[in-house]
Design an enzyme around this catalytic site. Structure first.
Site, PDB file in Angstrom:
ATOM      1  N   CYS A  89       3.716  -2.583  21.882  1.00 47.26           N
ATOM      2  CA  CYS A  89       2.843  -3.603  22.475  1.00 47.26           C
ATOM      3  C   CYS A  89       3.473  -4.274  23.688  1.00 47.26           C
ATOM      4  CB  CYS A  89       2.510  -4.667  21.457  1.00 47.26           C
ATOM      5  SG  CYS A  89       2.046  -3.987  19.877  1.00 47.26           S
TER       6      CYS A  89
ATOM      7  N   CYS B 168      -1.832  -0.630  13.137  1.00 45.77           N
ATOM      8  CA  CYS B 168      -1.869  -1.892  13.898  1.00 45.77           C
ATOM      9  C   CYS B 168      -2.341  -1.699  15.329  1.00 45.77           C
ATOM     10  CB  CYS B 168      -0.487  -2.528  13.950  1.00 45.77           C
ATOM     11  SG  CYS B 168       0.220  -2.752  12.351  1.00 45.77           S
TER      12      CYS B 168
ATOM     13  N   GLU C  11       0.839  -1.200   0.000  1.00 40.44           N
ATOM     14  CA  GLU C  11       0.000   0.000   0.000  1.00 40.44           C
ATOM     15  C   GLU C  11       0.875   1.251   0.000  1.00 40.44           C
ATOM     16  OE1 GLU C  11      -2.509   0.352   3.424  1.00 40.44           O
ATOM     17  OE2 GLU C  11      -3.574   2.092   2.630  1.00 40.44           O
TER      18      GLU C  11
ATOM     19  N   GLU D 287     -11.489  -3.454  19.462  1.00 43.62           N
ATOM     20  CA  GLU D 287     -11.298  -3.641  18.017  1.00 43.62           C
ATOM     21  C   GLU D 287     -12.082  -4.850  17.519  1.00 43.62           C
ATOM     22  OE1 GLU D 287      -7.211  -3.510  15.823  1.00 43.62           O
ATOM     23  OE2 GLU D 287      -7.879  -5.588  15.805  1.00 43.62           O
TER      24      GLU D 287
ATOM     25  N   LYS E 248      -7.670  -3.936  22.003  1.00 40.76           N
ATOM     26  CA  LYS E 248      -7.964  -5.010  21.053  1.00 40.76           C
ATOM     27  C   LYS E 248      -9.335  -5.613  21.320  1.00 40.76           C
ATOM     28  CE  LYS E 248      -4.197  -5.522  18.404  1.00 40.76           C
ATOM     29  NZ  LYS E 248      -4.286  -5.046  17.022  1.00 40.76           N
TER      30      LYS E 248
END
Lengths: 166, 589
Positions: free
Chosen positions: B507, B302, B285, B364, B361
């Site tokens: 993370c 991410c 991309e 998400e 998350k």
């Protein structure tokens, strides 16, 4: 009876104008937050800081809305919930007590059918006992939104005072 | 001997520390733990809790060890009766205002307050219970707030304001009415909160915790009609050991896989695989945007806390976000399409579980964009802490478990996928692939030291892509992210590619990591992930054989129609609580 605003859920053009004016008067200075909030509270009909007003103010001053809420809940003179339109503050310091402010409180309670600290069903009146506000010369006295009404030693005078308040 | 060393005694033991050290740190250096709740090594001084009061000879009052700097000749006593009485007095008062619900508390056996009670042998409260009777606030998929447990230490307020720059939580009220909450006591999701969970990581008690989903997983595991499949994020393997008393940064991949298999997951897969897939899509991309004049700089997507931040605070910047799903999202989509097809499973019978270092998350996974035909790609998200809980539930001792391998074919990840777990890692992984895809030549040196770095801060680098220079930036922590956005919006910087991770260190320092995660541990975990990368034979995403297979068999090529359908997503500005745009003309904003 005219409709009464219970709680402000949306920002109105009047509120925007009020916040803009007060913020200008304080030179857009976020360090004057307490003064700004007191002035806004004076201009809001039910004398509190409505949620949308706090959000708008936070954008105007580029500060976090949590900071505004922190300050509003910290000081006892700032309110985050609607109060009465007219809070009748009766002095309960010694000079006024000597001039029989207790009877004044009783008269107000009887006329408004209200206990101290309660708000009338229409949100207009509330009776509060407060320390001296410097009106001993005209005691027994009531202070309403900053204006002092003195010599309230008879029921007629008390009624007269209440009639002046809308 | 340096001149700015200070000499003092603590409990008559001589100590030498640099000037500017605080009593609590000086004591720590000789192995004395002064009791504390609000003090946190990575935060500025608060001195709220008053647990750390100590006696200093010549001082009339007790002093707070967390805020008092040492001075030459200082004599500190931390264990006199006066100190003990004061500390126990404070502890008793905190307990009286604390809902003592230890057995049902998420932080049972892992709680700073409970540890202090154990230490001071306060088995039963002396004072009557005056704690508030509010209900726990379960108003979003990620974080629960229990105000009755709050000890008003202010760590969450500090991390939210100073590290993340969000300020969703604040002290409100005064004296006995003081509590930590959001503005106007609103549900967290309706405030500026992005659900990063850093507050749950610093809370000393159970006032802020992740929403527990372990029972969902156990329920699914006991259902014979379901295929329960788990994926594990790269950063979990270097953090999970912490919860079992292992060295910070201990690599426990093999033991963790064994544990997951013993818990009963049918297949144990590696999110590193889908991290490689993310690189293929995101790298392509980026090159596509550069070649065809797309929206630049492109920013990684991410980190779900970061995506929430963009949607809530900078909706005007959304076109800059890479449309590639996060590795978790991609894995879920691949699992319920490609893999389900391969195995002949009905996607409705698959329970897709992920183990993530992250509370955002959980949010998400509930996004409607990440699912199709009435099911979600990821059904349950567990944090690293919840995985530790499940392992304990099974009665497993992680340290003594044998090692095993991830299942094939979604269990192969490259070193590039592994370093997704730390700040700068996504950038480095993308550069390794972008360089080779762009130039068609082999990368002479795999390590991009310029984008590697410490917890916190912003790094900038210019990378040579065979003649074309690529200006990149890497930031971790949302306060730094805000600064990067400012530089882009003001035109001060002309980056082409930006990596942002919402949590300090990436993370590996996420809001779902084991309690006790601090910057020192974050550093150890970053080191461990780079070491893991170095030790792997496979270090480039596009060379992962399983990635090659999945493109041959299923997706055709990166950015293909099918890839767009399954591996890319959309973002939308989150509605503001109040829309002031009609009123904002003519003001300074």
């Amino acid at each position: 009876m005219k409709p009464f605003v219970q709680k402000l859920d949306e920002l109105t053009p009047e509120m925007v104008a009020l916040v803009d004016r007060v913020v200008e008067e304080h030179q857009n200075d976020p360090t004057q937050l307490v003064g700004i909030l007191l002035d806004i509270q004076d201009g809001v009909e039910r004398h509190y800081i409505p949620e949308p007003v706090a959000y708008y103010l936070s954008q105007r001053l580029s500060i976090r809305v949590t900071q505004i809420y922190d300050v509003v809940t910290f000081y006892s003179m700032l309110y985050d919930k609607p109060r009465a339109k007219y809070t009748l503050e009766v002095c309960n310091s010694a000079p006024c007590r000597v001039k029989d402010s207790d009877t004044l409180v009783e008269t107000l309670k009887r006329l408004l059918n209200l206990e101290v600290g309660e708000v009338t069903y229409d949100g207009r009146f509330c009776i509060e006992k407060v320390p001296c506000f410097g009106a001993c010369d005209v005691s027994p006295a009531v202070r309403v939104n900053g204006a002092v009404y003195g010599h309230l030693d008879s029921e007629e005078r008390v009624l007269d005072m209440l009639r002046q308040l809308d | 001997m340096s001149e700015n060393m200070i000499h003092l005694t603590i409990n008559h033991m001589p100590v030498e520390v640099p000037a500017g050290t605080r009593i609590i740190e000086a004591a720590h250096s000789i192995g004395i733990d002064i009791p504390h709740l609000c003090y946190h090594p990575d935060q500025s001084i608060k001195a709220h809790c008053r647990m750390c009061m100590v006696e200093v000879t010549g001082q009339r009052k007790l002093l707070a060890a967390c805020s008092t700097l040492v001075w030459e000749g200082m004599e500190v006593i931390t264990d006199s009766k006066r100190v003990y009485d004061a500390q126990v007095g404070v502890l008793d008062l905190i307990l009286a205002d604390h809902h003592q619900d230890c057995l049902a508390c998420a932080r049972n056996n892992n709680c700073d307050l409970q540890n202090l009670c154990r230490r001071f042998n306060r088995l039963k409260p002396d004072l009557p219970d005056v704690s508030s009777k509010e209900r726990p606030r379960l108003d979003n998929p990620s974080i629960v707030r229990d105000p009755t447990k709050c000890v008003k230490c202010g760590r969450c307020v500090k991390v939210c304001t100073e590290v993340q720059g969000i300020g969703a939580l604040s002290f409100t009220g005064r004296s006995a009415a003081c509590k930590v909450t959001t503005a106007f006591d609103l549900p967290m999701n309706e405030t500026d909160c992005v659900l990063c969970g850093q507050c749950t990581l610093v809370c000393p008690v159970g006032a802020l915790t992740e929403v527990d989903h372990t029972s969902h997983v156990r329920h699914a595991l006991h259902d014979p009609t379901k295929h329960v499949v788990v994926q594990v994020a790269p950063s979990v393997r270097v953090a999970l050991g912490d919860d079992f008393g292992m060295e910070p940064g201990a690599l426990v991949t093999g033991k963790m896989v064994t544990a997951l298999k013993m818990i009963g997951f049918e297949k144990v897969f590696d999110t590193n695989f889908s991290a490689d897939l993310t690189i293929m899509e995101e790298g392509s991309e980026l090159l596509d945007r550069i070649k065809n004049g797309g929206c630049l700089p492109m920013i990684t997507s991410c980190s779900p806390g970061w995506v929430n931040f963009m949607e809530k605070h900078h909706p005007e910047m959304i076109p800059h976000l890479s449309t590639a799903k996060s590795p978790q999202g991609m894995f879920g989509a691949v699992l319920k399409t490609y893999y389900a097809q391969r195995m002949g499973w009905d996607p409705k019978d698959i329970v897709s579980v992920s183990v993530m270092p992250c509370t955002a998350k959980k949010f998400e996974a509930t996004r409607p964009e990440l699912g199709r035909n009435g099911y979600q790609d990821v059904d349950v998200v567990l944090t690293t802490r919840e995985l530790a809980k499940l392992i304990r539930y099974e009665g497993l001792d992680l340290k003594r478990l044998p090692e095993s391998e991830f299942d094939a074919p979604l269990g192969t990840g490259s070193g590039a996928g592994a370093i997704f777990g730390n700040t700068g890692g996504v950038m480095e992984a993308a550069l390794r692939t972008a360089y080779e895809l762009y130039t068609g030549k082999e990368l002479p040196r795999l390590e991009f030291e310029a984008v590697r770095g410490e917890v916190g801060g912003i790094r900038e680098a210019t990378i040579d892509l065979g003649g074309t220079s690529l200006k990149v930036a890497v930031a971790n922590g949302l306060k730094n992210a805000e600064e990067v956005i400012r530089r882009v919006e003001s035109g001060e910087a002309d980056y082409l590619f930006i990596e942002i991770m919402a949590c300090p260190g990436g993370c590996i320092g996420g809001g779902g990591q084991p309690i006790g995660t601090n910057n020192a541990k974050r550093q150890a975990r970053i080191k461990a992930l780079y070491a893991l990368d170095k030790s792997l034979p496979l270090r480039k995403s596009h060379e992962n054989p399983d990635i090659k297979t999945i493109y041959e068999e299923f997706f055709d090529h990166p950015l293909s129609h099918k890839a767009h359908e399954l591996l890319h997503t959309t973002y939308a500005a989150r509605p503001k609580r109040y829309d002031f745009t009609p009123y904002l003309h003519g003001t300074q904003k």
